[in-house]
Write an enzyme that holds these catalytic residues in place. Structure first.
Site, mmCIF file in Angstrom:
data_model
loop_
_atom_site.group_PDB
_atom_site.id
_atom_site.type_symbol
_atom_site.label_atom_id
_atom_site.label_comp_id
_atom_site.label_asym_id
_atom_site.label_seq_id
_atom_site.Cartn_x
_atom_site.Cartn_y
_atom_site.Cartn_z
ATOM 1 N N THR A 80 -22.052 13.272 -13.206
ATOM 2 C CA THR A 80 -21.954 14.465 -12.263
ATOM 3 C C THR A 80 -20.610 14.754 -11.829
ATOM 4 O O THR A 80 -20.048 13.989 -11.775
ATOM 5 C CB THR A 80 -22.944 14.683 -11.370
ATOM 6 O OG1 THR A 80 -23.249 13.708 -10.434
ATOM 7 C CG2 THR A 80 -24.659 14.645 -12.194
ATOM 8 N N SER A 90 -17.891 17.344 -3.651
ATOM 9 C CA SER A 90 -18.016 18.225 -4.940
ATOM 10 C C SER A 90 -16.466 18.045 -5.512
ATOM 11 O O SER A 90 -15.503 18.287 -4.679
ATOM 12 C CB SER A 90 -18.208 19.686 -4.354
ATOM 13 O OG SER A 90 -17.895 20.391 -5.310
ATOM 14 N N ARG A 91 -16.673 17.560 -6.832
ATOM 15 C CA ARG A 91 -15.260 17.323 -7.420
ATOM 16 C C ARG A 91 -14.680 18.599 -7.899
ATOM 17 O O ARG A 91 -13.594 18.546 -8.392
ATOM 18 C CB ARG A 91 -15.381 16.236 -8.675
ATOM 19 C CG ARG A 91 -15.964 14.862 -7.993
ATOM 20 C CD ARG A 91 -15.977 13.865 -9.189
ATOM 21 N NE ARG A 91 -16.387 12.864 -8.536
ATOM 22 C CZ ARG A 91 -17.687 12.403 -8.719
ATOM 23 N NH1 ARG A 91 -18.531 12.960 -9.495
ATOM 24 N NH2 ARG A 91 -18.108 11.104 -8.274
ATOM 25 N N VAL A 92 -15.334 19.614 -7.766
ATOM 26 C CA VAL A 92 -14.800 21.034 -8.108
ATOM 27 C C VAL A 92 -14.247 21.567 -6.802
ATOM 28 O O VAL A 92 -12.935 22.325 -6.722
ATOM 29 C CB VAL A 92 -15.852 22.083 -8.385
ATOM 30 C CG1 VAL A 92 -15.211 23.475 -8.846
ATOM 31 C CG2 VAL A 92 -16.269 21.496 -9.843
#
Length: 516
Positions: free
Chosen positions: A352, A378-380
């Site tokens: 994810t 959150s990697r976004v």
């Protein structure tokens, strides 16, 4: 390379049996929902077969039988195939005729599914009759490639302040919700669905809630809550309860992904929630052991990582050339005693684009949602935040992490200096601001205004214990006195110079005239 893959896919999709002997077999052995079949030498992986109790009718006649039992080929062996029985296994017996259907397992998808409750095969289970206007789509397919995707930069608002501020989710992202049993994982997912009601109907995502291995009473309660809130108008529920066979629990998430992809390919946004993939992994382990596949770590089969990766890779934000639709995935994983280093949790974490980790200790202390800001990520990131939220939430995560460290060090100290006490009080106020009741998601403009008030000291006049009450009064005050300011934030998605000036003036009046 893509042309070769496309050619192979076309060949698989269009394959037909060469002879009558290749398309018909017999059941050699059956038990525990698995059938061992002789004679299907040309069967392919994931092909559907039909168990036919009679030998004197055509395939077309057999398919019209409402009591027909289907199977899914999952093992290709030297002396035959093994298939999982999709339905009442008691109707399958040794020597029974088995017919190839010449197609991969497919389910009906379409606009008619919205507002309905279906099982893993797309069949309605809500007692509202058949579903009209559907088409069949394969339950598994290759995920879109990099060139067909675009960057994830449109926010998916959950309505939960702690998530939208600290671990923002974008449309097309895969964000894991992980934690022990009973710490509010499902509550976050359901609140996210409820919050979409406040979004513009033209851009509101279609929500798909996939209940895997849950009690039927729990799923029924969720459907009732969504119906009462008016959220079933844009929601589809796929259910595979704990009482259903392992094959249905294994297939349910793929059914949800297939339904979501239909809307994504129409240029729309879709959100699919898998609640939860731990139970799917257990169901797949059960099936694999019964299929005589070799067990590996924790008795899971060797391809358990591939099971979840090929499912979650289907989440995407498509390019404009492909219609610009998106499929956002919120998988849920249940941990045991907070052990995120176990096999299935580490698998899904690595697949994810970030995780929301819920901590049992925080939950028991009354911090709800019980998000651990230390390992939730959150990697976004801020790419999926509105300018308004980005402006007010920049330092929250760092200051909260520092506060929790400081609180741990000073909990036994009886005498604190003024600066340390002020820092701890500020941290406690922010913690109170980020608390939120279940079933009460907030529109992003209200979240932005409340967090703006918190970081700019407008709650400093209240004791930390009174901050929650003050926040509730502030929300009412803003709705009453600053509706135009909230509308400006909503329309422009940012807090501009004029909007900020008006907002500060409103907050000053509130702080001066409000007592708790």
């Amino acid at each position: 390379m893509e042309s070769i893959i496309k050619r192979i896919e076309d060949q698989i999709a269009a394959f037909t049996p060469n002879t009558e002997t290749e398309s018909v077999g017999t059941v050699r052995e059956t038990g525990d929902g698995i059938a061992q079949i002789d004679g299907l030498d040309s069967a392919v992986m994931s092909e559907m077969v039909l168990f036919d109790p009679t030998f004197d009718r055509t395939l077309e006649e057999a398919l019209k039988d409402s009591n027909a039992v289907y199977g899914l080929v999952l093992n290709l062996e030297e002396d035959g195939v093994r298939a999982v029985i999709l339905g009442d296994a008691s109707k399958v017996f040794e020597g029974m005729l088995v017919r190839r259907l010449g197609r991969l397992l497919s389910i009906p998808v379409g606009e008619g599914l919205v507002g309905r409750v279906v099982n893993s095969l797309g069949e309605p289970v809500d007692g509202k009759g058949p579903i009209a206007g559907t088409e069949l789509k394969p339950i598994e397919r290759q995920a879109y490639g990099v060139m067909d995707r675009s960057p994830v930069n449109v926010p998916l608002h959950t309505g939960i302040k702690a998530i939208d501020a600290m671990v923002p989710i974008g449309r097309g992202q895969r964000e894991l919700i992980i934690g022990d049993r009973g710490v509010g994982k499902t509550a976050i997912a359901i609140d996210t669905i409820l919050n979409q009601k406040s979004e513009d109907p033209a851009t509101r995502p279609i929500c798909i809630y996939v209940a895997i291995g849950q009690k039927e009473s729990k799923t029924a309660r969720i459907v009732a809550d969504l119906t009462e809130a008016g959220a079933m108008d844009y929601t589809i529920v796929v259910t595979s309860p704990a009482s259903s066979p392992a094959a249905f629990q294994f297939l349910a998430p793929f059914a949800g992904a297939t339904i979501g992809e239909f809307f994504m390919e129409q240029g729309k946004d879709a959100l699919v929630i898998y609640d939860d993939l731990s139970k799917q992994a257990v169901a797949y382990r059960q099936m694999s052991l019964l299929l005589r596949r070799p067990p590996g770590r924790e008795a899971y089969p060797g391809d358990i990582f591939y099971l979840h990766s090929r499912l979650l890779e289907r989440a995407a934000k498509l390019s404009k050339e492909k219609g610009g639709g998106s499929l956002t995935a919120l998988p849920i994983i249940e941990t045991q005693e907070g052990d995120v280093s176990a096999y299935i949790p580490t698998n899904v974490i690595s697949i994810t684009d970030g995780q929301i980790y819920l901590l049992t200790d925080l939950f028991n202390k009354g911090m709800r949602p019980a998000i651990d800001v230390g390992i939730s990520v959150s990697r976004v990131g801020s790419s999926a935040q509105t300018k308004a939220m980005k402006k007010v939430s920049g330092k929250i995560k760092l200051s909260l992490a520092q506060f929790r460290e400081l609180e741990a060090f000073t909990q036994f100290a009886s005498d604190l200096d003024a600066d340390t006490k002020a820092q701890i009080d500020a941290g406690r106020r922010m913690t109170e601001v980020l608390k939120q009741n279940v079933g009460e998601p907030l529109p992003f403009e209200m979240q932005s205004a409340v967090i703006f008030a918190a970081i700019n000291g407008y709650f400093d006049g209240f004791a930390p214990a009174d901050t929650a009450s003050a926040q509730a009064k502030l929300q009412d005050y803003l709705l009453r006195e600053a509706a135009s300011t909230l509308k400006a934030i909503r329309d422009t998605r940012e807090i501009g110079e004029e909007t900020e000036k008006t907002l500060r003036s409103t907050l000053e009046k509130f702080a001066a005239n409000t007592k708790v």
